[in-house]
Design an enzyme around this catalytic site. Structure first.
Site, PDB file in Angstrom:
ATOM      1  N   LYS A 127       0.827  -1.205   0.000  1.00  0.00           N
ATOM      2  CA  LYS A 127       0.000   0.000   0.000  1.00  0.00           C
ATOM      3  C   LYS A 127       0.862   1.256   0.000  1.00  0.00           C
ATOM      4  O   LYS A 127       0.608   2.200  -0.769  1.00  0.00           O
ATOM      5  CB  LYS A 127      -0.945   0.009   1.203  1.00  0.00           C
ATOM      6  CG  LYS A 127      -1.911   1.194   1.186  1.00  0.00           C
ATOM      7  CD  LYS A 127      -3.075   1.003   2.138  1.00  0.00           C
ATOM      8  CE  LYS A 127      -2.667   1.138   3.581  1.00  0.00           C
ATOM      9  NZ  LYS A 127      -3.835   1.134   4.495  1.00  0.00           N
ATOM     10  N   ASP A 145      -7.107   1.880   0.479  1.00  0.00           N
ATOM     11  CA  ASP A 145      -7.175   2.017   1.933  1.00  0.00           C
ATOM     12  C   ASP A 145      -8.618   1.859   2.379  1.00  0.00           C
ATOM     13  O   ASP A 145      -9.483   1.421   1.607  1.00  0.00           O
ATOM     14  CB  ASP A 145      -6.576   3.353   2.378  1.00  0.00           C
ATOM     15  CG  ASP A 145      -7.413   4.541   1.930  1.00  0.00           C
ATOM     16  OD1 ASP A 145      -8.418   4.344   1.213  1.00  0.00           O
ATOM     17  OD2 ASP A 145      -7.076   5.672   2.301  1.00  0.00           O
TER      18      ASP A 145
END
Length: 218
Positions: A127, A145
């Site tokens: 991420k 997210d």
């Protein structure tokens, strides 16, 4: 289910409305010099921390150091002092130093521009790497997210249980050109309009195609 075509239309509507949002996530854009390194460090700071806190911590840190070489000249305690009160500030100070040393040792002080090279650095997960690739290098990747995962499921664009599953679905559903900038777009949308609590459906630019909107109340 929302079709990929409708999803792309919704994203286009959000892009048109984006300049009008006062989202905490947008405050990074002019808060400090934006380089691949400062974007990487601010991303490391951001986890488990509100954007408002992250921005101020990043500004304090970048008055001290804006490159890996400058950062390794600082002590871990000095970095920790500068970034407090971000979440896990001591661990993040150690991580920033470690990442900075590796960038100097392996990459000549430059931030690599591939997912493989970034995730090979301890402390940088997929991420974080995708946020850096998207925001620093304009890559057509999506960092999924909680906002991205929540909103796409709310729309019915995906039916997934985890952000990781949403990530895989987006790669399948969207062409590369449509993926660019989605994280910043949906995070800002989620902070200002499609909030986790008290959604502002009456002013939402995609309310006509959102299945979560009660049109009798809007």
């Amino acid at each position: 289910m929302m079709s990929p075509k409708t999803l792309c239309c919704c994203l286009d509507l959000l892009r048109e409305d984006y300049p009008h949002w006062d989202a905490p996530a947008k405050r990074f854009e002019n808060a400090y010099p934006r380089t691949p390194y400062t974007i990487l460090v601010s991303t490391l700071l951001s986890f488990q921390t509100r954007d408002e806190v992250t921005v101020e911590a990043a500004k304090r840190l970048f008055t001290l150091a804006q490159t890996p070489r400058e950062m390794v000249e600082l002590s871990e305690s000095r970095i920790a002092e500068a970034i407090y009160p971000v979440g896990f500030w001591r661990k993040k100070a150690a991580s920033i130093l470690r990442v900075s040393r590796i960038l100097l040792e392996r990459h000549g002080g430059e931030v690599p521009d591939t997912l493989k090279a970034l995730t090979a650095i301890p402390g940088i997960g997929p991420k974080t790497a995708k946020i850096v690739l998207e925001r620093a290098f304009g890559a057509s990747v999506v960092a999924v997210d909680t906002h991205v995962h929540r909103i796409l499921n709310l729309w019915g664009a995906v039916q997934t249980r985890t952000p990781e599953e949403t990530d895989r679905e987006l790669e399948r559903l969207l062409p590369e050109k449509e993926r660019r900038g989605i994280n910043k777009l949906l995070v800002s949308f989620g902070q200002t309009i499609c909030r986790p609590r008290k959604r502002r459906c009456a002013i939402c630019p995609v309310r006509e195609c959102c299945p979560a909107v009660d049109h009798n109340r809007v």
